[in-house]
Design a protein around this motif. Structure first.
Motif, PDB file in Angstrom:
ATOM      1  N   ASP A  28       7.958  25.281  37.692  1.00 41.03           N
ATOM      2  CA  ASP A  28       9.376  25.140  37.986  1.00 41.03           C
ATOM      3  C   ASP A  28       9.595  24.706  39.426  1.00 41.03           C
ATOM      4  O   ASP A  28      10.314  23.750  39.682  1.00 41.03           O
ATOM      5  N   PHE A  29       8.990  25.424  40.378  1.00 41.36           N
ATOM      6  CA  PHE A  29       9.133  25.034  41.777  1.00 41.36           C
ATOM      7  C   PHE A  29       8.304  23.802  42.109  1.00 41.36           C
ATOM      8  O   PHE A  29       8.641  23.042  43.002  1.00 41.36           O
ATOM      9  N   GLY A  30       7.170  23.632  41.413  1.00 38.90           N
ATOM     10  CA  GLY A  30       6.314  22.490  41.691  1.00 38.90           C
ATOM     11  C   GLY A  30       5.497  22.617  42.959  1.00 38.90           C
ATOM     12  O   GLY A  30       4.894  21.646  43.417  1.00 38.90           O
ATOM     13  N   ALA A 147      18.004  23.538  43.854  1.00 30.55           N
ATOM     14  CA  ALA A 147      17.488  22.492  42.976  1.00 30.55           C
ATOM     15  C   ALA A 147      16.985  23.062  41.658  1.00 30.55           C
ATOM     16  O   ALA A 147      16.811  22.330  40.685  1.00 30.55           O
ATOM     17  N   VAL A 148      16.746  24.375  41.608  1.00 32.08           N
ATOM     18  CA  VAL A 148      16.289  25.020  40.384  1.00 32.08           C
ATOM     19  C   VAL A 148      17.482  25.207  39.446  1.00 32.08           C
ATOM     20  O   VAL A 148      18.517  25.754  39.849  1.00 32.08           O
ATOM     21  N   GLU A 149      17.338  24.781  38.231  1.00 29.33           N
ATOM     22  CA  GLU A 149      18.433  24.812  37.265  1.00 29.33           C
ATOM     23  C   GLU A 149      19.025  26.210  37.119  1.00 29.33           C
ATOM     24  O   GLU A 149      18.309  27.175  36.848  1.00 29.33           O
ATOM     25  N   GLY A 150      20.330  26.319  37.316  1.00 32.72           N
ATOM     26  CA  GLY A 150      21.029  27.575  37.103  1.00 32.72           C
ATOM     27  C   GLY A 150      21.006  28.552  38.253  1.00 32.72           C
ATOM     28  O   GLY A 150      21.761  29.526  38.254  1.00 32.72           O
ATOM     29  N   ALA A 151      20.158  28.314  39.251  1.00 35.94           N
ATOM     30  CA  ALA A 151      19.963  29.312  40.302  1.00 35.94           C
ATOM     31  C   ALA A 151      21.221  29.536  41.131  1.00 35.94           C
ATOM     32  O   ALA A 151      21.682  30.672  41.290  1.00 35.94           O
ATOM     33  N   VAL A 197      13.737  51.625  30.421  1.00 36.78           N
ATOM     34  CA  VAL A 197      15.061  51.400  29.871  1.00 36.78           C
ATOM     35  C   VAL A 197      14.925  50.360  28.778  1.00 36.78           C
ATOM     36  O   VAL A 197      14.366  49.294  29.004  1.00 36.78           O
ATOM     37  N   VAL A 198      15.419  50.646  27.587  1.00 34.19           N
ATOM     38  CA  VAL A 198      15.366  49.682  26.503  1.00 34.19           C
ATOM     39  C   VAL A 198      16.727  49.033  26.387  1.00 34.19           C
ATOM     40  O   VAL A 198      17.739  49.718  26.271  1.00 34.19           O
ATOM     41  N   ALA A 199      16.756  47.705  26.413  1.00 35.75           N
ATOM     42  CA  ALA A 199      18.021  46.974  26.353  1.00 35.75           C
ATOM     43  C   ALA A 199      18.043  46.109  25.117  1.00 35.75           C
ATOM     44  O   ALA A 199      17.146  45.314  24.897  1.00 35.75           O
ATOM     45  N   SER A 200      19.062  46.259  24.299  1.00 35.26           N
ATOM     46  CA  SER A 200      19.297  45.340  23.199  1.00 35.26           C
ATOM     47  C   SER A 200      20.279  44.308  23.710  1.00 35.26           C
ATOM     48  O   SER A 200      21.443  44.624  23.945  1.00 35.26           O
ATOM     49  N   VAL A 201      19.810  43.072  23.888  1.00 34.77           N
ATOM     50  CA  VAL A 201      20.583  42.063  24.589  1.00 34.77           C
ATOM     51  C   VAL A 201      20.971  40.955  23.633  1.00 34.77           C
ATOM     52  O   VAL A 201      20.130  40.413  22.920  1.00 34.77           O
ATOM     53  N   THR A 202      22.250  40.603  23.621  1.00 34.55           N
ATOM     54  CA  THR A 202      22.719  39.480  22.829  1.00 34.55           C
ATOM     55  C   THR A 202      22.937  38.291  23.737  1.00 34.55           C
ATOM     56  O   THR A 202      23.173  38.440  24.937  1.00 34.55           O
ATOM     57  N   PRO A 203      22.845  37.053  23.215  1.00 33.90           N
ATOM     58  CA  PRO A 203      23.013  35.871  24.054  1.00 33.90           C
ATOM     59  C   PRO A 203      24.373  35.863  24.734  1.00 33.90           C
ATOM     60  O   PRO A 203      25.390  36.210  24.139  1.00 33.90           O
ATOM     61  N   VAL A 204      24.381  35.443  26.006  1.00 34.88           N
ATOM     62  CA  VAL A 204      25.612  35.357  26.778  1.00 34.88           C
ATOM     63  C   VAL A 204      25.703  33.984  27.390  1.00 34.88           C
ATOM     64  O   VAL A 204      24.855  33.125  27.185  1.00 34.88           O
ATOM     65  N   GLY A 205      26.733  33.777  28.220  1.00 33.16           N
ATOM     66  CA  GLY A 205      27.000  32.454  28.754  1.00 33.16           C
ATOM     67  C   GLY A 205      26.100  32.070  29.899  1.00 33.16           C
ATOM     68  O   GLY A 205      25.188  32.777  30.284  1.00 33.16           O
ATOM     69  N   SER A 206      26.410  30.915  30.523  1.00 32.79           N
ATOM     70  CA  SER A 206      25.543  30.318  31.525  1.00 32.79           C
ATOM     71  C   SER A 206      25.469  31.109  32.807  1.00 32.79           C
ATOM     72  O   SER A 206      24.601  30.851  33.629  1.00 32.79           O
ATOM     73  N   ALA A 207      26.343  32.091  33.007  1.00 36.50           N
ATOM     74  CA  ALA A 207      26.288  32.889  34.234  1.00 36.50           C
ATOM     75  C   ALA A 207      25.008  33.671  34.319  1.00 36.50           C
ATOM     76  O   ALA A 207      24.630  34.132  35.386  1.00 36.50           O
ATOM     77  N   THR A 208      24.286  33.834  33.206  1.00 35.61           N
ATOM     78  CA  THR A 208      23.033  34.584  33.249  1.00 35.61           C
ATOM     79  C   THR A 208      21.845  33.702  33.538  1.00 35.61           C
ATOM     80  O   THR A 208      20.706  34.153  33.463  1.00 35.61           O
ATOM     81  N   ALA A 209      22.073  32.434  33.868  1.00 34.60           N
ATOM     82  CA  ALA A 209      20.947  31.566  34.214  1.00 34.60           C
ATOM     83  C   ALA A 209      20.190  32.162  35.376  1.00 34.60           C
ATOM     84  O   ALA A 209      20.766  32.701  36.285  1.00 34.60           O
ATOM     85  N   ILE A 210      18.874  32.039  35.346  1.00 33.05           N
ATOM     86  CA  ILE A 210      18.048  32.725  36.326  1.00 33.05           C
ATOM     87  C   ILE A 210      17.569  31.753  37.385  1.00 33.05           C
ATOM     88  O   ILE A 210      17.630  30.547  37.220  1.00 33.05           O
ATOM     89  N   THR A 211      17.110  32.318  38.493  1.00 27.86           N
ATOM     90  CA  THR A 211      16.712  31.494  39.620  1.00 27.86           C
ATOM     91  C   THR A 211      15.591  30.539  39.274  1.00 27.86           C
ATOM     92  O   THR A 211      15.430  29.528  39.950  1.00 27.86           O
ATOM     93  N   ALA A 213      12.811  29.187  35.805  1.00 29.91           N
ATOM     94  CA  ALA A 213      12.334  29.333  34.450  1.00 29.91           C
ATOM     95  C   ALA A 213      11.193  28.368  34.263  1.00 29.91           C
ATOM     96  O   ALA A 213      11.029  27.432  35.027  1.00 29.91           O
ATOM     97  N   ILE A 214      10.378  28.589  33.233  1.00 35.33           N
ATOM     98  CA  ILE A 214       9.238  27.713  33.039  1.00 35.33           C
ATOM     99  C   ILE A 214       9.365  26.999  31.705  1.00 35.33           C
ATOM    100  O   ILE A 214      10.134  27.403  30.837  1.00 35.33           O
ATOM    101  N   SER A 215       8.619  25.947  31.554  1.00 38.99           N
ATOM    102  CA  SER A 215       8.764  25.128  30.359  1.00 38.99           C
ATOM    103  C   SER A 215       7.892  25.598  29.213  1.00 38.99           C
ATOM    104  O   SER A 215       8.085  25.186  28.089  1.00 38.99           O
ATOM    105  N   SER A 216       6.920  26.462  29.470  1.00 35.70           N
ATOM    106  CA  SER A 216       6.052  26.939  28.397  1.00 35.70           C
ATOM    107  C   SER A 216       5.445  28.261  28.797  1.00 35.70           C
ATOM    108  O   SER A 216       5.586  28.724  29.915  1.00 35.70           O
ATOM    109  N   THR A 217       4.726  28.895  27.851  1.00 34.72           N
ATOM    110  CA  THR A 217       4.060  30.161  28.127  1.00 34.72           C
ATOM    111  C   THR A 217       2.549  29.993  28.089  1.00 34.72           C
ATOM    112  O   THR A 217       1.816  30.926  27.835  1.00 34.72           O
ATOM    113  N   SER A 218       2.074  28.807  28.361  1.00 34.91           N
ATOM    114  CA  SER A 218       0.645  28.553  28.325  1.00 34.91           C
ATOM    115  C   SER A 218      -0.045  29.215  29.491  1.00 34.91           C
ATOM    116  O   SER A 218       0.577  29.734  30.400  1.00 34.91           O
TER     117      SER A 218
END
Length: 236
Positions: A28-30, A147-151, A197-211, A213-218
């Protein structure tokens, strides 16, 4: 609806947390692994687990309500007592946020496929609760790479810009510095006094975009074997 367990990182979580954070700085940062900025990623025990005023949180998917065993680390968030240093940070920012009295938020990373489910906001809320429970922190600081998407949008939804390096004549390093109120979020439960803490999380709007993210879990490249590109100074 997905179940996530949000908790302080334990020994069994460190490999997954390290892999996620290294994925982020490579993909993500490169920048790849830069020792002077990313030493805490390689040794999170010394950086976050041993100091009593520091913490590293993880979000586990599929951990259920039995401590999260067997789940995947899908997000991280850390806090330490080190204020921004001048240089490379602006002098007035370093003076405003001295070490010891400043809780600096770090490594708030979520894997791309788990974004927009409220994890970033929950993790930051738990970090703020930890800072309040400490009793010695007077302010909360962070800086991010817009420059990071959503940050930038995410942090603007929680805090106030105290310095935007893009406004300098030469553009500076493009880093945006934020102040976050200690009461910006009121979490439903606090990891400051609870082991998990166990959280049951439902999808929310774009305000939760994180600083970040990565493109894969490889698998993560070995930082010792990777060429270094010119880093952006987002970890300083």
């Amino acid at each position: 609806m997905r179940d996530y367990c949000i908790r302080p990182a334990g020994p069994d979580d460190l490999d997954g947390a390290r892999a996620l954070m290294l994925d982020t700085v490579y993909r993500d940062f490169g920048t790849g692994y830069v020792p002077r900025w990313h030493g805490d990623i390689i040794d999170p025990v010394a950086a976050y687990l041993l100091p009593v005023r520091h913490t590293l949180l993880v979000a586990i998917e599929g951990g259920g309500r039995e401590g999260g065993a067997g789940g995947e680390v899908v997000a991280t968030a850390a806090l330490d007592s080190r204020g921004p240093v001048y240089p490379p940070n602006p002098r007035h920012v370093a003076e405003r946020y001295p070490s010891g009295a400043t809780a600096q938020l770090r490594r708030v990373y979520v894997r791309r496929e788990h974004r927009r489910r409220g994890l970033a906001r929950r993790l930051v809320g738990e970090l703020l609760a930890f800072a309040v429970a400490d009793g010695g922190y007077r302010s909360v600081y962070l800086h991010t790479d817009p420059a990071v998407e959503g940050a930038e949008g995410f942090w603007r939804s929680l805090g106030t810009v105290v310095h935007d390096e893009r406004e300098k004549a030469n553009g500076g390093q493009g880093v945006v510095h934020f102040d976050v109120p200690l009461d910006a979020l009121v979490p439903t439960s606090s990891v400051a006094t609870s082991s998990s803490v166990v959280a049951s999380v439902t999808p929310v709007g774009s305000a939760t975009a994180i600083t970040s993210a990565i493109s894969s879990t490889s698998s993560v490249p070995d930082p010792r074997s990777q060429p270094r590109s010119q880093p952006r100074p987002t970890d300083r």
